[in-house]
Design a protein around this motif. Structure first.
Motif, mmCIF file in Angstrom:
data_model
loop_
_atom_site.group_PDB
_atom_site.id
_atom_site.type_symbol
_atom_site.label_atom_id
_atom_site.label_comp_id
_atom_site.label_asym_id
_atom_site.label_seq_id
_atom_site.Cartn_x
_atom_site.Cartn_y
_atom_site.Cartn_z
ATOM 1 N N UNK B 88 -41.007 47.402 -55.410
ATOM 2 C CA UNK B 88 -40.945 48.512 -56.344
ATOM 3 C C UNK B 88 -42.027 48.425 -57.399
ATOM 4 N N UNK B 89 -42.207 49.537 -58.124
ATOM 5 C CA UNK B 89 -43.134 49.570 -59.256
ATOM 6 C C UNK B 89 -42.373 50.239 -60.398
ATOM 7 N N UNK B 90 -42.490 49.692 -61.604
ATOM 8 C CA UNK B 90 -41.762 50.233 -62.750
ATOM 9 C C UNK B 90 -42.691 50.522 -63.911
ATOM 10 N N UNK B 91 -42.267 51.494 -64.697
ATOM 11 C CA UNK B 91 -42.905 51.740 -65.986
ATOM 12 C C UNK B 91 -44.380 52.042 -65.901
ATOM 13 N N UNK B 92 -44.788 52.793 -64.881
ATOM 14 C CA UNK B 92 -46.205 53.178 -64.803
ATOM 15 C C UNK B 92 -46.505 54.168 -65.921
ATOM 16 N N UNK B 93 -47.497 53.864 -66.735
ATOM 17 C CA UNK B 93 -47.944 54.795 -67.766
ATOM 18 C C UNK B 93 -49.444 54.988 -67.635
ATOM 19 N N UNK B 94 -49.849 56.252 -67.592
ATOM 20 C CA UNK B 94 -51.278 56.571 -67.546
ATOM 21 C C UNK B 94 -51.715 56.837 -68.980
ATOM 22 N N UNK B 95 -52.464 55.918 -69.573
ATOM 23 C CA UNK B 95 -52.714 55.938 -71.021
ATOM 24 C C UNK B 95 -53.998 56.650 -71.390
ATOM 25 N N UNK B 96 -54.998 56.566 -70.517
ATOM 26 C CA UNK B 96 -56.269 57.235 -70.764
ATOM 27 C C UNK B 96 -56.802 57.756 -69.433
ATOM 28 N N UNK B 97 -57.573 58.837 -69.482
ATOM 29 C CA UNK B 97 -58.131 59.357 -68.236
ATOM 30 C C UNK B 97 -59.165 58.397 -67.651
ATOM 31 N N UNK B 98 -59.277 58.391 -66.327
ATOM 32 C CA UNK B 98 -60.328 57.630 -65.638
ATOM 33 C C UNK B 98 -61.310 58.650 -65.071
ATOM 34 N N UNK B 99 -62.582 58.511 -65.441
ATOM 35 C CA UNK B 99 -63.608 59.460 -65.044
ATOM 36 C C UNK B 99 -64.449 58.912 -63.890
ATOM 37 N N UNK B 100 -65.115 59.794 -63.191
ATOM 38 C CA UNK B 100 -66.091 59.388 -62.178
ATOM 39 C C UNK B 100 -67.145 58.514 -62.865
ATOM 40 N N UNK B 101 -67.413 57.350 -62.299
ATOM 41 C CA UNK B 101 -68.408 56.439 -62.870
ATOM 42 C C UNK B 101 -67.796 55.312 -63.684
ATOM 43 N N UNK B 102 -66.531 55.437 -64.055
ATOM 44 C CA UNK B 102 -65.869 54.328 -64.751
ATOM 45 C C UNK B 102 -65.722 53.137 -63.809
ATOM 46 N N UNK B 103 -65.715 51.936 -64.390
ATOM 47 C CA UNK B 103 -65.541 50.711 -63.610
ATOM 48 C C UNK B 103 -64.287 50.010 -64.112
ATOM 49 N N UNK B 104 -63.327 49.799 -63.202
ATOM 50 C CA UNK B 104 -62.014 49.307 -63.629
ATOM 51 C C UNK B 104 -61.642 47.986 -62.957
ATOM 52 N N UNK B 105 -60.807 47.214 -63.640
ATOM 53 C CA UNK B 105 -60.260 45.988 -63.045
ATOM 54 C C UNK B 105 -58.845 45.792 -63.575
ATOM 55 N N UNK B 106 -58.155 44.796 -63.071
ATOM 56 C CA UNK B 106 -56.780 44.506 -63.482
ATOM 57 C C UNK B 106 -56.721 43.193 -64.237
ATOM 58 N N UNK B 107 -55.960 43.183 -65.320
ATOM 59 C CA UNK B 107 -55.577 41.936 -65.974
ATOM 60 C C UNK B 107 -54.064 41.848 -65.877
ATOM 61 N N UNK B 108 -53.566 40.773 -65.270
ATOM 62 C CA UNK B 108 -52.148 40.715 -64.957
ATOM 63 C C UNK B 108 -51.487 39.433 -65.425
ATOM 64 N N UNK B 109 -50.178 39.453 -65.345
ATOM 65 C CA UNK B 109 -49.391 38.297 -65.788
ATOM 66 C C UNK B 109 -48.112 38.239 -64.949
ATOM 67 N N UNK B 110 -47.710 37.040 -64.564
ATOM 68 C CA UNK B 110 -46.446 36.862 -63.847
ATOM 69 C C UNK B 110 -45.325 36.985 -64.879
ATOM 70 N N UNK B 111 -44.405 37.943 -64.678
ATOM 71 C CA UNK B 111 -43.337 38.139 -65.660
ATOM 72 C C UNK B 111 -41.944 37.936 -65.071
ATOM 73 N N UNK B 112 -41.837 37.729 -63.753
ATOM 74 C CA UNK B 112 -40.514 37.510 -63.189
ATOM 75 C C UNK B 112 -40.597 36.785 -61.858
ATOM 76 N N UNK B 113 -39.708 35.840 -61.633
ATOM 77 C CA UNK B 113 -39.649 35.062 -60.386
ATOM 78 C C UNK B 113 -38.174 34.911 -60.050
ATOM 79 N N UNK B 114 -37.711 35.581 -59.006
ATOM 80 C CA UNK B 114 -36.293 35.546 -58.678
ATOM 81 C C UNK B 114 -36.109 35.174 -57.209
ATOM 82 N N UNK B 115 -35.741 33.914 -56.913
ATOM 83 C CA UNK B 115 -35.479 33.523 -55.522
ATOM 84 C C UNK B 115 -34.284 34.331 -54.998
#
Lengths: 152, 152, 152, 152, 152, 152
Positions: B88-115
């Protein structure tokens, strides 16, 4: 039953429902999406590996499934010019795998209407993605900025 | 800083962080995604109309932005065979527009581990999508089934 | 066995071997490649003609086969930033036809390491493309400029 | 100067030369090829990173350059039915980068004609890829099985 | 029988005929064309719905069929530089459905030659699209500006 | 002004008019269409050659222009299920070139309504393709089988 999703915010009522047309998921969709996203996970691109998994065959990417139903939903949106921008998506759950050859559509309901100012507000729709066997394969709620009817 | 997302569930620690490589969003990505999804909203496909909006130009579809960063994230996942399926995916928020020519990457963090059982469990990552100006353009948490290390 | 191809030149040893993940060759790949390359030879695009040939069916373009395994190889290359540019490819031999539905991967070996200056050198890999029946369908050596570890 | 590459093996003479039409390399070609091959090296897909390299901008994948000129070459091959299958490619050297917007064509020469049996033989062509500034950007020799004229 | 469509206007004679190579229509072609055109009519994209129609399965878009045979026709046109621009198409009739897996080609005839000035004139070709069962699936006449041979 | 093209045959009146949304023609559209159709005429794919022509730049393929406006027209067709199949297109004239970056839409009129039997009939629409400068770039009439309202 709503016959259009191209309305001003004030024309919706919570509880309004809609059903989109259907679309068949093809191998081509998986290949193009793997290329576009760069997500070449062997579950989606390696038929031999996929056969050895719990699914027994390649499955569509979750994000691809979300993408493929926006078209049928847009087909209800006519010019689309009342829909200003997507604000967010919540509670996406992938409940069953989607296979090549499955035919999917959306059954949705208006669950939130929040005017923000004179010109626009937030419309929230719960959408279920249903396959040709009537199974719910995914569910989520989508919130978008929608234009308000200008007072005269 | 995690240098791989191809680990067994038990090898992650809450608070582990990762940064993906970047990708430039092209006009081609918008055109292919409009075709794949059938989402031809004029915000994405009509340059004249888009110029008249608050954004001043065409913007990338929200779902396209989500799709485009899965590749850079997968590049950290090597064989990808520990990642069993997206839950699943939760709490997706689009905060700013992404334009043609923008260069994007992800910064992430592990927030849950449930065996869940001996073989697999749920891993939850919060991911922010960042553009070349350091602005956060979207954020969400993604939960996937991940293989557990087999006891010997 | 190398678990990454994202090393500095000086970290490789001649004789190091690697195996990539696999990828299934689809009809879509042939169609997209015919379009991209403009190579509409009836062997690749005319099922009726292809049936009358020694192969009995459409076969993948040789250059497509080379292209399709770069992804699995790149999946071993992480950020890919140590790989500066492709210098050349030698001795490409197409040994067996690749059909729609075949699943291929690369088995490779480091066969040359030539420092050029303080910053970079040439890395040569022999790569065999292997199908799901264990047959070698193509072989070649690929030489690329690779970054050297900066002395400190 | 050869005006066709759709001849029987016995109709070629070593030293025969040919020039293909040209084709402009577009950003779309890079994006489609990155997707098809899965080669998302930042040199090809990250405009910010590419600006920091010796090239100053994104460059076309080497294998893409090889692919893009097969169309112009095929345009000389008419029905293409004399060309039975690609046997190999030798000595590929990428001499200069190919940028988005460059326009490339092939200048070639027949360098080898080896009959194998009554029905077919090997034709070897040296091909140089030339850009709009007259620079040689790549060179290689390509060997293919070609049909022989049936004796009557 | 014409072996080339890359002639000057004055080199054609009314009644000249030509036959192109064939091309197999794939599911990929339908998916890419649906995306490019935005024509997601369920006849082309919903396998379940298509099964319930008079056709019993998905059919290719009429405009796609027209597009798919331009390649085989262009293969007769070599450099293509005598063909200045398409002026019009008349009397297009879609006579039989084209299904995924059908293999089609064009059988054509020169039916009009009208010099306009010293440099160019209008060439009209009647073209029939024929499938692998020898059935005529579509017919039309296409008129293009073609270069005239310069007097010396 | 018609707000939908998803009506039963008997609901149209000759003289009814409609206007579709617009779509920007991109370089990507030309590249994908060249690949799909195999029409690599240098007018569409060679920027250097195109600069030397009367047009001064690459132009969109005529058939591509026809394809690109079917989406905006379909956006008026909702479920599309009243439109049974395309019967023919007549009098296509390409009046002005369409360049990369142009934004086009359709202005149409119902010009023919011919019931064939109780279930269906032929609907003929004249359609003009108009660019962002208000110029008519192409015109044609399109005839399709449309479902009739079932008598009760």
């Amino acid at each position: 039953m709503l016959d259009s999703l191209d309305k001003y915010l004030d024309e919706y009522v919570v509880g309004d429902r809609f059903v989109t047309r259907s679309r068949t998921v093809t191998e081509t969709d998986l290949v193009i999406f793997a290329g576009l996203s760069g997500d070449y996970n062997p579950l989606h691109t390696d038929a031999v590996f996929a056969e050895s998994t719990q699914f027994g065959q390649r499955i569509a990417h979750g994000t691809l499934v979300l993408a493929l139903v926006t078209g049928p939903t847009m087909a209800l949106s006519g010019s689309g010019k009342q829909n200003l921008a997507l604000a967010g998506i919540d509670g996406i759950r992938f409940l069953k795998p989607v296979f090549i050859g499955d035919t999917i559509h959306v059954e949705g309901e208006i669950v939130g209407i929040i005017p923000k100012d004179e010109n626009r507000g937030l419309l929230t729709r719960r959408e279920d993605i249903i396959n040709q066997r009537g199974e719910k394969v995914a569910t989520y709620t989508k919130t978008a900025f929608v234009r308000r009817k200008k007072a005269e």
